[in-house]
Motif scaffolding. Sequence first.
Motif, short mmCIF file in Angstrom:
data_model
loop_
_atom_site.label_atom_id
_atom_site.label_comp_id
_atom_site.label_asym_id
_atom_site.label_seq_id
_atom_site.Cartn_x
_atom_site.Cartn_y
_atom_site.Cartn_z
N MET A 187 0.83 -1.21 0.00
CA MET A 187 0.00 0.00 0.00
C MET A 187 0.86 1.26 0.00
N PHE A 188 1.98 1.22 0.72
CA PHE A 188 2.85 2.40 0.73
C PHE A 188 3.53 2.60 -0.61
N TYR A 189 3.87 1.51 -1.27
CA TYR A 189 4.44 1.61 -2.61
C TYR A 189 3.43 2.24 -3.57
N CYS A 190 2.18 1.80 -3.49
CA CYS A 190 1.13 2.37 -4.33
C CYS A 190 0.88 3.83 -3.98
N PHE A 191 0.99 4.17 -2.70
CA PHE A 191 0.81 5.56 -2.28
C PHE A 191 1.85 6.45 -2.93
N PHE A 192 3.11 6.06 -2.88
CA PHE A 192 4.16 6.88 -3.47
C PHE A 192 4.07 6.89 -5.00
N SER A 193 3.66 5.80 -5.57
CA SER A 193 3.46 5.76 -7.02
C SER A 193 2.33 6.71 -7.44
N LEU A 194 1.23 6.68 -6.71
CA LEU A 194 0.11 7.57 -7.01
C LEU A 194 0.48 9.03 -6.76
N MET A 195 1.24 9.27 -5.70
CA MET A 195 1.67 10.63 -5.40
C MET A 195 2.56 11.19 -6.50
N THR A 196 3.46 10.38 -7.00
CA THR A 196 4.32 10.80 -8.09
C THR A 196 3.51 11.04 -9.35
N SER A 197 2.56 10.17 -9.62
CA SER A 197 1.71 10.34 -10.79
C SER A 197 0.88 11.61 -10.70
#
Length: 123
Positions: A2-12
Amino acid sequence: AMFYCFFSLMTSMYTNINEQVKEIGIMRAIGLRERTLMRIYVYEAFTLVMAASLTGITIGTIVGWSMVLQRALFTQLPIPFVFPTSQVVVVCIGSTLFAFLSSYGPARRLTRKPIFESMRILT
């Protein structure tokens, strides 16, 4: 994960907002309020996360059901399929929270800029 997806979404979201700086500046210049602009990007992130979550839940349920069915076929034992409702609820709540947090930061940073500074950026 979930944290990986959070940072990926934040970057996007950060990239998406930075690519639309001029458009955002124009919308603000014609009278769009900061709250409305923030809501647009929060809704965008929420839609993206919910679509990904529902797709993942659907595919995971189908794969899990087929594996239980296959295992029951091989072992000749009645193995029930149990849907993990509590985990799905936790994932949906977490993904909603992460969608808000990942879009709020970049959008807030951009709405705090003066309008003329947004319009001046060369793309």
